[in-house]
Design a protein around this motif. Sequence first.
Motif, PDB file in Angstrom:
ATOM      1  N   LEU A  88      53.850  25.825  70.090  1.00 26.96           N
ATOM      2  CA  LEU A  88      53.815  25.527  68.706  1.00 26.96           C
ATOM      3  C   LEU A  88      52.500  25.667  67.829  1.00 26.96           C
ATOM      4  CD1 LEU A  88      56.443  22.462  68.788  1.00 26.96           C
ATOM      5  CD2 LEU A  88      56.891  24.957  68.182  1.00 26.96           C
ATOM      6  N   ALA A  89      51.559  25.314  68.379  1.00 23.49           N
ATOM      7  CA  ALA A  89      50.329  25.326  67.614  1.00 23.49           C
ATOM      8  C   ALA A  89      49.895  26.945  67.299  1.00 23.49           C
ATOM      9  CB  ALA A  89      49.072  24.791  68.464  1.00 23.49           C
ATOM     10  N   LEU A  90      50.461  27.923  68.294  1.00 27.12           N
ATOM     11  CA  LEU A  90      49.979  29.121  67.816  1.00 27.12           C
ATOM     12  C   LEU A  90      50.507  29.436  66.375  1.00 27.12           C
ATOM     13  CD1 LEU A  90      48.226  31.243  69.333  1.00 27.12           C
ATOM     14  CD2 LEU A  90      50.494  32.117  70.280  1.00 27.12           C
ATOM     15  N   GLU A  91      51.646  29.142  66.035  1.00 26.81           N
ATOM     16  CA  GLU A  91      52.099  29.316  64.564  1.00 26.81           C
ATOM     17  C   GLU A  91      52.253  30.838  64.523  1.00 26.81           C
ATOM     18  OE1 GLU A  91      49.961  27.361  61.802  1.00 26.81           O
ATOM     19  OE2 GLU A  91      50.591  25.414  62.435  1.00 26.81           O
ATOM     20  N   PRO A  92      53.347  31.580  65.260  1.00 24.70           N
ATOM     21  CA  PRO A  92      53.472  33.027  65.064  1.00 24.70           C
ATOM     22  C   PRO A  92      54.551  33.317  63.960  1.00 24.70           C
ATOM     23  CG  PRO A  92      54.417  32.279  67.121  1.00 24.70           C
ATOM     24  CD  PRO A  92      53.682  31.269  66.796  1.00 24.70           C
ATOM     25  N   ALA A  93      54.385  34.156  63.239  1.00 23.16           N
ATOM     26  CA  ALA A  93      55.368  34.479  62.386  1.00 23.16           C
ATOM     27  C   ALA A  93      56.593  35.585  62.852  1.00 23.16           C
ATOM     28  CB  ALA A  93      55.023  35.038  60.903  1.00 23.16           C
TER      29      ALA A  93
ATOM     30  N   LEU B 127      43.960  32.343  68.051  1.00 16.49           N
ATOM     31  CA  LEU B 127      44.006  32.074  69.582  1.00 16.49           C
ATOM     32  C   LEU B 127      44.133  30.469  69.836  1.00 16.49           C
ATOM     33  CD1 LEU B 127      41.814  33.903  71.979  1.00 16.49           C
ATOM     34  CD2 LEU B 127      41.959  31.336  72.297  1.00 16.49           C
ATOM     35  N   VAL B 128      45.003  30.510  70.654  1.00 14.79           N
ATOM     36  CA  VAL B 128      44.947  29.152  71.249  1.00 14.79           C
ATOM     37  C   VAL B 128      44.741  28.678  72.723  1.00 14.79           C
ATOM     38  CG1 VAL B 128      46.840  27.140  72.218  1.00 14.79           C
ATOM     39  CG2 VAL B 128      46.919  27.989  69.933  1.00 14.79           C
TER      40      VAL B 128
ATOM     41  N   PHE C 135      45.986  41.957  68.770  1.00 13.90           N
ATOM     42  CA  PHE C 135      47.321  41.079  68.385  1.00 13.90           C
ATOM     43  C   PHE C 135      46.791  39.982  67.173  1.00 13.90           C
ATOM     44  CE2 PHE C 135      47.389  42.571  72.602  1.00 13.90           C
ATOM     45  CZ  PHE C 135      48.762  42.705  73.020  1.00 13.90           C
ATOM     46  N   ASP C 136      48.101  39.666  66.616  1.00 14.03           N
ATOM     47  CA  ASP C 136      47.767  38.731  65.459  1.00 14.03           C
ATOM     48  C   ASP C 136      47.796  37.344  66.178  1.00 14.03           C
ATOM     49  OD1 ASP C 136      48.791  40.449  63.286  1.00 14.03           O
ATOM     50  OD2 ASP C 136      50.643  40.594  64.703  1.00 14.03           O
ATOM     51  N   ARG C 137      48.220  37.115  67.597  1.00 15.17           N
ATOM     52  CA  ARG C 137      48.098  35.799  67.902  1.00 15.17           C
ATOM     53  C   ARG C 137      47.755  35.918  69.429  1.00 15.17           C
ATOM     54  NH1 ARG C 137      47.994  34.417  63.407  1.00 15.17           N
ATOM     55  NH2 ARG C 137      49.094  32.785  62.207  1.00 15.17           N
ATOM     56  N   VAL C 138      46.996  35.125  70.107  1.00 14.35           N
ATOM     57  CA  VAL C 138      46.706  35.028  71.355  1.00 14.35           C
ATOM     58  C   VAL C 138      46.791  33.827  71.898  1.00 14.35           C
ATOM     59  CG1 VAL C 138      45.289  35.480  73.312  1.00 14.35           C
ATOM     60  CG2 VAL C 138      45.255  37.199  71.296  1.00 14.35           C
TER      61      VAL C 138
ATOM     62  N   LEU D 213      41.825  40.033  69.890  1.00 11.51           N
ATOM     63  CA  LEU D 213      42.410  39.297  68.716  1.00 11.51           C
ATOM     64  C   LEU D 213      41.982  39.875  67.590  1.00 11.51           C
ATOM     65  CD1 LEU D 213      43.859  36.583  67.827  1.00 11.51           C
ATOM     66  CD2 LEU D 213      41.727  35.518  67.517  1.00 11.51           C
ATOM     67  N   LYS D 214      42.783  40.215  66.382  1.00 12.27           N
ATOM     68  CA  LYS D 214      42.614  40.785  65.160  1.00 12.27           C
ATOM     69  C   LYS D 214      41.606  39.941  64.228  1.00 12.27           C
ATOM     70  CE  LYS D 214      46.977  43.318  64.707  1.00 12.27           C
ATOM     71  NZ  LYS D 214      48.222  43.437  63.683  1.00 12.27           N
ATOM     72  N   ARG D 215      41.146  40.487  63.156  1.00 10.01           N
ATOM     73  CA  ARG D 215      40.449  39.747  62.352  1.00 10.01           C
ATOM     74  C   ARG D 215      41.414  38.910  61.496  1.00 10.01           C
ATOM     75  NH1 ARG D 215      35.784  41.541  57.834  1.00 10.01           N
ATOM     76  NH2 ARG D 215      35.426  39.327  57.117  1.00 10.01           N
ATOM     77  N   ASP D 216      41.186  37.530  61.325  1.00 13.27           N
ATOM     78  CA  ASP D 216      42.098  36.463  60.822  1.00 13.27           C
ATOM     79  C   ASP D 216      42.946  36.235  61.758  1.00 13.27           C
ATOM     80  OD1 ASP D 216      40.644  36.311  58.591  1.00 13.27           O
ATOM     81  OD2 ASP D 216      41.676  38.035  57.558  1.00 13.27           O
ATOM     82  N   GLY D 217      43.203  36.808  63.030  1.00 12.43           N
ATOM     83  CA  GLY D 217      44.140  36.284  63.917  1.00 12.43           C
ATOM     84  C   GLY D 217      43.618  34.873  64.464  1.00 12.43           C
TER      85      GLY D 217
END
Length: 427
Positions: free
Chosen positions: A239-244, A368-369, A315-318, A362-366
């Motif tokens: 949940l902490a990764l908060e992907p849309a 990572l947890v 990636f937006d989230r890792v 990881l993308k810029r502004d992406g």
Amino acid sequence: MKSSRQVAAEALLRVERGGYSQLTLDAALTKARLSVRDAAFCTALFYGVLERRLTLDHCIAAYARHPLSDTVAQILRLSFYQLLYLDAVPRHAAVDEGVNLTRAMGQARASGMVNGMLRSFLRDGCRLPPVEGDATAHLMIEYSCGEAVVRRLLETYGEESAREILAASIGRPPLYIRVNPLKTDPDTLLSHLEKHGCAAKARLLDGNCLEMSGDPVHTVSHKLGYFHVQDYCSQQAALALEPAPGSRVLDCCAAPGSKSFVLAGLMEDRGEILACDASAGRLSLVEAGAKRLGISCIAVRAQDGTVYEPSLGLFDRVLCDVPCSGLGVLRRKPEIKYRDEEAFGGLPALQYKILETAANYLKRDGMLVYSTCTILPGENERVVSRFLREHPAFAPAPFGEDDWHSTHLPEIGGGDGFFISRIRRVE
């Protein structure tokens, strides 16, 4: 046909030689074809002996007069465990079955010795023999935990907290499930499960995490993919990764897949989740789970987390849930309690390498947890703090007012031990 005690003894011998507890027991039960009742008894014996092994060996040592073979030692552990901890088993039955098991497992010449030791323990009131030594020695026997683990807990948390952590390592852990929002909602799922004697004891996190009573896994709801089993602290890491919805997400060490499944629900099964693992064989668990849950956005790939593969893109989230010492999940994997100091030595370097590699994707502004199921700072905040010092393109990403990392200690009747941290790429 083998008895439940023999199946447990043979499985314990395999774990002693290096097998993983859950995989070993599952294989043994599948092969033995025990009744539901006998399988439950076998499971209770197996995990009970694993989590109490040092305590049992302390008892055995007080009565043994000669060296014991591995097989006889396991038979005695099973028998002493029943005498000490299973009130439902009559004491005379525990002794008689121990002698019978000695013969059934080809150790007939030791049957007299086994009988004598068990009856002596019985005459002495089945009491734990006195423990000599310092706090480490007492904790080792009281909570059946190896010296290396006890010393690390004492050094990190002090005696009072170490005792609380070790107390949480004994006994059956709570059962938490994650509702699959792609197929149902908590109220509908609970109405289905209640028909099978299952009920929610608590609703946690975002409401889709339920602490359950009963046996929901053996229900139609599980078969239909309405939920999966996962500790609530593990759910919290995902949940902490908060992907849309529509995000592109990398799960670096994904198997068996539970965190990927949470992410897919948050994303409404829209976008892409690449579930990687160094073990190609374990990725089949991810695929099977995704199929049962009706998830289509997860793709799997055999990929060593320490090796960067540019062709995977950004990636937006890792999610970087790395291999660790597992001291937060001792009650689920009791064999970890007996590992020696060498088992801990190389982990921080491996974890750092996986984190450093994962950050390349990881993308810029992406975001990572980085998470683990251990509670040792050397594998947790020190790894992430070192990474942030050496990589100025990344910064902490708070998930509270100020905190960008948190350690949840294992609780009696509560969640597992877990570490969760968040960082963001700022350049």
